[in-house]
Design a protein around this motif. Structure first.
Motif, PDB file in Angstrom:
ATOM      1  N   TYR A 137      11.692 -31.946 -10.838  1.00  0.00           N
ATOM      2  CA  TYR A 137      10.305 -31.947 -10.494  1.00  0.00           C
ATOM      3  C   TYR A 137       9.644 -30.760  -9.763  1.00  0.00           C
ATOM      4  O   TYR A 137      10.268 -30.360  -8.800  1.00  0.00           O
ATOM      5  N   ASN A 142       9.196 -37.219  -8.196  1.00  0.00           N
ATOM      6  CA  ASN A 142       7.986 -37.029  -8.903  1.00  0.00           C
ATOM      7  C   ASN A 142       6.747 -37.413  -8.230  1.00  0.00           C
ATOM      8  O   ASN A 142       6.357 -38.490  -7.869  1.00  0.00           O
ATOM      9  N   ASP A 168       3.977 -32.735 -18.563  1.00  0.00           N
ATOM     10  CA  ASP A 168       3.414 -34.284 -18.937  1.00  0.00           C
ATOM     11  C   ASP A 168       2.600 -34.090 -19.937  1.00  0.00           C
ATOM     12  O   ASP A 168       2.367 -34.790 -20.804  1.00  0.00           O
TER      13      ASP A 168
HETATM   14  C1  NAG Z   1       6.249 -38.550 -13.438  1.00  0.00           C
HETATM   15  O1  NAG Z   1       6.337 -40.133 -13.180  1.00  0.00           O
HETATM   16  C2  NAG Z   1       5.556 -40.762 -14.311  1.00  0.00           C
HETATM   17  C3  NAG Z   1       5.643 -42.389 -13.849  1.00  0.00           C
HETATM   18  O2  NAG Z   1       6.671 -42.846 -13.405  1.00  0.00           O
HETATM   19  C4  NAG Z   1       6.361 -40.656 -15.483  1.00  0.00           C
HETATM   20  O3  NAG Z   1       5.951 -41.617 -16.569  1.00  0.00           O
HETATM   21  C5  NAG Z   1       6.256 -39.186 -15.931  1.00  0.00           C
HETATM   22  O4  NAG Z   1       7.153 -39.059 -17.131  1.00  0.00           O
HETATM   23  C6  NAG Z   1       7.017 -38.503 -14.605  1.00  0.00           C
HETATM   24  N1  NAG Z   1       6.852 -37.058 -15.170  1.00  0.00           N
HETATM   25  C7  NAG Z   1       7.991 -36.426 -15.415  1.00  0.00           C
HETATM   26  C8  NAG Z   1       7.779 -34.939 -15.958  1.00  0.00           C
HETATM   27  O5  NAG Z   1       9.154 -36.857 -15.477  1.00  0.00           O
END
Ligand code: NAG
Length: 234
Positions: free
Chosen positions: A63, A88, A210
């Motif tokens: 992350y 994250n 994201d």
């Molecule tokens: C960050 O955390 C969220 C919730 O757990 C998750 O759905 C999301 O995919 C994550 N982001 C990444 C880039 O892994």
């Protein structure tokens, strides 16, 4: 003073004028580097250039929170690095507490640019740049992108988010279907300028990956999205 000297001076004067007209805003460039150590997300080169790891983050520390990097930068000096993170730390995954957060935003009229369309470059950071005047006479913000240029921030009601209004008003009759649909548009609106102006390596930031991961509309590729541009080999 020779004629030659005079003419060079005059030309430099016009060159300076041209450059200042073309790049009024001083925005740093988030440049891709292929030679950062594994596990480094960003290296601060100087106030005008930040190096982003072209190779991404390793799976052991996958992350890199863009907001965390933004708050680190004012304390960074040349050669300082921000490491990829093991957790994250993006906070927008918390479901809003208000019961009607899925409801569509109010749509206002005349929130498109008075001239031109998004993405549109601007030069004075803040809310006084005439490039960013809207049809209703108000100013939208001029904000730094990641490519060293600045762009007008589109209003939620603007044509830049026409897919949002289609989803919201036609398909879903006034609301977003799920939290993830809501989140996708939240991120698109919050980071529009950064997202459309970043080179491919800036997908290292959790916020922008994201947006791609949540993209259910298939418009993730709108805007400039500059392939492999600006790779710096050091
Ligand atoms: C960050 O955390 C969220 C919730 O757990 C998750 O759905 C999301 O995919 C994550 N982001 C990444 C880039 O892994």
């Amino acid at each position: 003073m020779s004629k030659y000297f005079f003419s060079v001076t005059i030309n430099m004067y016009f060159l300076a004028l041209l450059l200042s007209a073309a790049s009024g805003a001083t925005c740093p460039l988030w440049s891709c580097s292929t030679s950062l150590a594994t596990g480094v997300c960003v290296e601060y080169q100087d106030s005008s250039t930040y190096l982003v790891n072209y190779n991404g983050c390793p799976s052991s520390a996958p992350y890199c929170n863009y907001e965390s990097v933004l708050s680190w930068i004012p304390n960074a000096f040349s050669g300082y690095t921000w490491s990829c993170e093991t957790t994250n730390t993006t906070d927008y995954w918390t479901v809003p507490s208000s019961s009607n957060y899925l409801a569509c935003k109010p749509k206002y009229y005349n929130k498109n640019l008075a001239s031109g369309s998004h993405p549109k470059e601007c030069s004075t950071i803040g809310s006084t740049d005439s490039n960013c005047i809207l049809k209703d006479g108000s100013y939208s913000e001029c904000k730094c992108g990641l490519n060293g240029k600045a762009y007008c921030v589109p209003e939620p009601s603007s044509e830049a988010f026409s897919d949002y209004w289609t989803q919201c008003c036609t398909i879903n009759c006034g609301h977003m279907d799920t939290f993830k649909h809501y989140l996708y548009w939240y991120l698109k609106m919050e980071y529009y300028v950064e997202y459309i102006s970043g080179y491919s390596c800036t997908k290292i930031f959790t916020q922008f990956s994201d947006i791609d991961n949540l993209d259910y509309v298939g418009d993730g590729a709108i805007g400039l999205l500059m392939g492999l541009g600006a790779v710096i080999l050091l």
